[in-house]
Design a protein around this motif. Structure first.
Motif, short mmCIF file in Angstrom:
data_model
loop_
_atom_site.label_atom_id
_atom_site.label_comp_id
_atom_site.label_asym_id
_atom_site.label_seq_id
_atom_site.Cartn_x
_atom_site.Cartn_y
_atom_site.Cartn_z
N THR A 3 -3.71 48.23 58.50
CA THR A 3 -4.99 47.92 57.86
C THR A 3 -5.32 46.46 58.05
N LYS A 4 -6.57 46.20 58.18
CA LYS A 4 -7.01 44.83 58.42
C LYS A 4 -7.19 44.12 57.08
N ASN A 5 -6.62 42.93 56.98
CA ASN A 5 -6.77 42.14 55.77
C ASN A 5 -8.15 41.50 55.77
N SER A 6 -8.76 41.47 54.59
CA SER A 6 -10.06 40.81 54.50
C SER A 6 -9.85 39.30 54.54
N VAL A 7 -10.78 38.64 55.15
CA VAL A 7 -10.69 37.20 55.32
C VAL A 7 -11.79 36.56 54.49
N GLY A 8 -11.48 35.47 53.86
CA GLY A 8 -12.50 34.74 53.11
C GLY A 8 -12.25 34.80 51.62
N ARG A 9 -13.14 34.15 50.93
CA ARG A 9 -13.03 34.09 49.48
C ARG A 9 -13.61 35.33 48.82
N GLN A 10 -13.13 35.58 47.62
CA GLN A 10 -13.70 36.66 46.82
C GLN A 10 -15.11 36.26 46.40
N PRO A 11 -16.01 37.22 46.24
CA PRO A 11 -17.36 36.86 45.80
C PRO A 11 -17.32 36.25 44.40
N LYS A 12 -18.12 35.20 44.20
CA LYS A 12 -18.13 34.49 42.93
C LYS A 12 -18.75 35.35 41.82
N VAL A 13 -19.77 36.12 42.15
CA VAL A 13 -20.45 36.92 41.14
C VAL A 13 -19.83 38.31 41.11
N ASN A 14 -19.16 38.62 39.99
CA ASN A 14 -18.57 39.93 39.80
C ASN A 14 -19.17 40.55 38.54
N ILE A 15 -18.68 41.69 38.13
CA ILE A 15 -19.25 42.40 36.99
C ILE A 15 -19.12 41.60 35.70
N LYS A 16 -18.05 40.84 35.56
CA LYS A 16 -17.86 40.01 34.37
C LYS A 16 -18.93 38.92 34.30
N ILE A 17 -19.22 38.30 35.42
CA ILE A 17 -20.24 37.25 35.49
C ILE A 17 -21.61 37.85 35.23
N ILE A 18 -21.88 39.03 35.80
CA ILE A 18 -23.17 39.69 35.60
C ILE A 18 -23.38 40.00 34.11
N ASN A 19 -22.34 40.47 33.43
CA ASN A 19 -22.45 40.77 32.01
C ASN A 19 -22.70 39.52 31.19
N LYS A 20 -22.02 38.42 31.53
CA LYS A 20 -22.24 37.16 30.81
C LYS A 20 -23.67 36.67 31.01
N LEU A 21 -24.15 36.73 32.24
CA LEU A 21 -25.52 36.28 32.52
C LEU A 21 -26.54 37.14 31.79
N ALA A 22 -26.38 38.46 31.85
CA ALA A 22 -27.32 39.36 31.18
C ALA A 22 -27.31 39.14 29.68
N ALA A 56 -30.14 42.44 40.20
CA ALA A 56 -31.55 42.23 39.85
C ALA A 56 -31.99 43.16 38.73
N LYS A 57 -31.50 44.39 38.76
CA LYS A 57 -31.85 45.36 37.71
C LYS A 57 -31.29 44.94 36.36
N GLU A 58 -30.05 44.47 36.33
CA GLU A 58 -29.43 44.01 35.08
C GLU A 58 -30.17 42.81 34.50
N ILE A 59 -30.56 41.88 35.35
CA ILE A 59 -31.28 40.68 34.89
C ILE A 59 -32.67 41.07 34.39
N ALA A 60 -33.34 41.99 35.07
CA ALA A 60 -34.66 42.44 34.63
C ALA A 60 -34.57 43.12 33.27
N THR A 61 -33.55 43.94 33.08
CA THR A 61 -33.36 44.60 31.79
C THR A 61 -33.09 43.57 30.69
N ALA A 62 -32.30 42.56 31.01
CA ALA A 62 -32.01 41.51 30.03
C ALA A 62 -33.27 40.74 29.66
N LYS A 63 -34.13 40.48 30.63
CA LYS A 63 -35.38 39.78 30.35
C LYS A 63 -36.31 40.63 29.49
#
Length: 77
Positions: A3-22, A56-63
């Motif tokens: 299996t090929k290893n993924s290269v690079g950093r993990q995405p900064k925005v994950n579900i925990k960040i989305i919940n905090k922002l919303a 975008a949907k989560e942020i729109a709902t929060a607004k």
């Protein structure tokens, strides 16, 4: 087959960040204050807002929920 290893950093925005922002946006925080609370800058916020439909949907709902009164009834025994 290996299996090929993924290269690079993990995405900064994950579900925990989305919940905090919303949560912060639904409590009438500004975008800048919400991003600071969630631990990201405004650049990834707007990048994900334009490219990620779920985000975008989560942020729109929060607004939409900014000016609504919410009640939480918790019964402690």
């Amino acid at each position: 087959m290996a299996t090929k290893n993924s290269v690079g950093r993990q995405p900064k925005v994950n579900i925990k960040i989305i919940n905090k922002l919303a949560d912060s946006i639904s409590h009438n925080y500004t975008i800048s204050d919400g991003c600071q609370y969630a631990g990201i800058s405004r650049q990834p916020f707007y990048r994900h807002l334009n490219s990620n439909k779920t985000f975008a949907k989560e942020i729109a709902t929060a607004k939409e929920n900014q000016n609504k009164v919410t009640f939480n009834f918790v019964t402690l025994r």
